[in-house]
Design a protein around this motif. Structure first.
Motif, PDB file in Angstrom:
ATOM      1  N   ALA A   2      54.781  76.199  37.917  1.00 55.40           N
ATOM      2  CA  ALA A   2      54.387  74.859  37.529  1.00 55.40           C
ATOM      3  C   ALA A   2      53.287  74.342  38.446  1.00 55.40           C
ATOM      4  O   ALA A   2      53.256  74.647  39.640  1.00 55.40           O
ATOM      5  N   SER A   3      52.404  73.567  37.884  1.00 60.39           N
ATOM      6  CA  SER A   3      51.348  72.942  38.664  1.00 60.39           C
ATOM      7  C   SER A   3      51.051  71.565  38.104  1.00 60.39           C
ATOM      8  O   SER A   3      51.433  71.230  36.986  1.00 60.39           O
ATOM      9  N   GLY A   4      50.369  70.770  38.883  1.00 64.93           N
ATOM     10  CA  GLY A   4      50.012  69.435  38.461  1.00 64.93           C
ATOM     11  C   GLY A   4      50.950  68.357  38.955  1.00 64.93           C
ATOM     12  O   GLY A   4      50.556  67.183  39.043  1.00 64.93           O
ATOM     13  N   ARG A   5      52.167  68.729  39.243  1.00 66.41           N
ATOM     14  CA  ARG A   5      53.141  67.837  39.825  1.00 66.41           C
ATOM     15  C   ARG A   5      54.309  68.648  40.360  1.00 66.41           C
ATOM     16  O   ARG A   5      54.435  69.839  40.043  1.00 66.41           O
ATOM     17  N   THR A   6      55.152  68.015  41.133  1.00 65.93           N
ATOM     18  CA  THR A   6      56.340  68.660  41.654  1.00 65.93           C
ATOM     19  C   THR A   6      57.457  68.589  40.620  1.00 65.93           C
ATOM     20  O   THR A   6      57.748  67.521  40.089  1.00 65.93           O
TER      21      THR A   6
END
Length: 129
Positions: A24-28
């Motif tokens: 995942a990327s862009g946020r936790t």
């Protein structure tokens, strides 16, 4: 941009193993429930496994229980699906998903999968007989 990216699919003989990852990327995503679904042509998307945000609770479809293991590494923002004793009927495109509010993972087997917030593009798993 929020993204889930699956990797690790491929061709394997029946009885073999694969490990899928979903980065995942862009946020936790540490507080998000996450899971895996699979789909074959002409069939509905099928629940495979889910894991709580903490990683302490897991839930599996009956068809994969005892063979597949879902896990997560919050530090890496990644969820994994270890698939052992693969069968030809496991052949499908495998998708990872995440949701911020559908945190009761025991409902994931029956929910409307389209309601989940985030989806990856899928990775193909093919099990030969």
């Amino acid at each position: 941009q929020v993204q889930l990216v699956e990797a690790g699919g491929g061709l394997v003989q029946a009885g073999g193993s694969l490990r899928l990852s979903c980065a995942a990327s862009g946020r936790t995503f540490s507080s998000y429930a996450m899971g895996w679904f699979r789909q074959v042509p002409g069939k509905e998307r099928e629940f495979v496994a889910a894991i709580s945000g903490s990683g302490r609770s897991t839930y599996y479809a009956d068809s994969v229980k005892g063979r597949f293991t879902i896990s997560r590494d919050s530090a890496k923002n990644t969820v994994y699906l270890q698939m052992n004793s693969l069968k030809p009927e496991d052949t499908a495109v495998y998708y990872c998903a995440a949701d911020s509010d559908l945190t009761d993972i025991f409902k994931w087997a029956s929910l409307d999968w389209a309601s989940l917030d985030y989806w990856g593009q899928g990775t193909q798993v093919t099990v030969s007989s």
